[in-house]
Design a protein around this motif. Structure first.
Motif, short mmCIF file in Angstrom:
data_model
loop_
_atom_site.label_atom_id
_atom_site.label_comp_id
_atom_site.label_asym_id
_atom_site.label_seq_id
_atom_site.Cartn_x
_atom_site.Cartn_y
_atom_site.Cartn_z
N PHE A 127 4.35 10.24 -6.83
CA PHE A 127 5.73 10.54 -7.45
C PHE A 127 5.17 11.17 -9.01
O PHE A 127 5.48 11.98 -9.49
CB PHE A 127 6.73 9.60 -7.70
N ASP A 128 4.24 10.20 -9.55
CA ASP A 128 3.66 10.20 -10.85
C ASP A 128 2.82 11.42 -10.98
O ASP A 128 3.03 12.30 -12.09
CB ASP A 128 2.94 8.94 -11.17
N GLN A 129 2.11 11.94 -10.11
CA GLN A 129 1.51 13.27 -10.20
C GLN A 129 2.23 14.31 -9.95
O GLN A 129 2.10 15.24 -10.70
CB GLN A 129 0.47 13.27 -8.74
N GLY A 150 0.76 -1.30 -0.05
CA GLY A 150 -0.15 -0.01 0.01
C GLY A 150 0.84 1.27 0.12
O GLY A 150 0.76 2.31 -0.74
N VAL A 151 1.88 1.45 0.74
CA VAL A 151 2.98 2.57 0.83
C VAL A 151 3.59 2.47 -0.42
O VAL A 151 3.65 3.77 -1.15
CB VAL A 151 3.92 2.33 2.00
N HIS A 152 3.87 1.41 -1.21
CA HIS A 152 4.42 1.62 -2.48
C HIS A 152 3.49 2.19 -3.26
O HIS A 152 3.93 3.14 -4.29
CB HIS A 152 5.01 0.15 -2.87
N VAL A 153 2.42 1.74 -3.72
CA VAL A 153 1.36 2.24 -4.60
C VAL A 153 1.19 3.47 -4.25
O VAL A 153 0.98 4.34 -5.18
CB VAL A 153 0.11 1.47 -4.38
N ALA A 154 0.85 4.05 -2.81
CA ALA A 154 0.49 5.48 -2.84
C ALA A 154 1.84 6.46 -3.11
O ALA A 154 1.67 7.37 -3.67
CB ALA A 154 0.22 5.52 -1.14
#
Length: 162
Positions: A35-37, A26-30
């Motif tokens: 970062f992408d945003q 979950g932390v990796h996805v968030a």
């Protein structure tokens, strides 16, 4: 000395392991989404807000050149719509292509049938060129070649091979 002889609590260890893995995923996805945003916002700030002056000037120049001249593009399109291509020079008049149909006839061991429209417009240059003496003929001997078929007639159907 005292020794603990109780069984390990496997269920508790498995629950903690699953909770840790879910938390890490979950932390990796968030963080990846964050970062992408931020990266796309920075790219937009640097490059997206810039107006392409060179492209805009080229388009304005093209528009000016198309609208001025002996016949503006709008009038030319209307004339073409009204009159069609009547009286067009032979250089731009559509005509059937003179195509070499020998590849369409297939191999010697696997003959194919050439469509009748392809046989009707046989090239005179293709029929005048002799085949090389050492090369085997590409056309099957049972089917007529493009130069010997009468115009407008379809070749005989190819034999069925297993």
């Amino acid at each position: 000395m005292a020794v603990d002889k109780s069984e390990p609590r496997v269920a508790l260890i498995a629950k903690i392991a699953v909770l840790a893995i879910v938390t890490l995923v979950g932390v990796h996805v968030a963080l990846t989404a964050y970062f992408d945003q931020i990266a796309s916002a920075e790219v937009q700030r640097k490059y997206g807000d810039i107006k392409p002056e060179a492209l805009m000037s080229v388009r304005a120049d093209e528009k000016q050149r198309l609208s001025s001249g002996p016949t503006p593009i709008d009038q030319a399109m209307q004339m073409l719509e009204q009159k069609g291509r009547m009286g067009a020079s032979p250089a731009i008049t559509p005509a059937p292509a003179n195509v070499d149909v020998s590849p369409m006839q297939g191999w010697l061991k696997m003959p194919g049938q050439v469509p009748a429209p392809m046989m009707a417009a046989a090239s005179s240059a293709a029929s005048a060129a002799p085949a090389p003496s050492g090369a085997p003929s590409a056309a099957p001997s049972a089917a007529p070649s493009a130069s010997t078929a009468p115009a407008g007639s379809a070749p005989p159907p190819a034999p069925n091979h297993p």
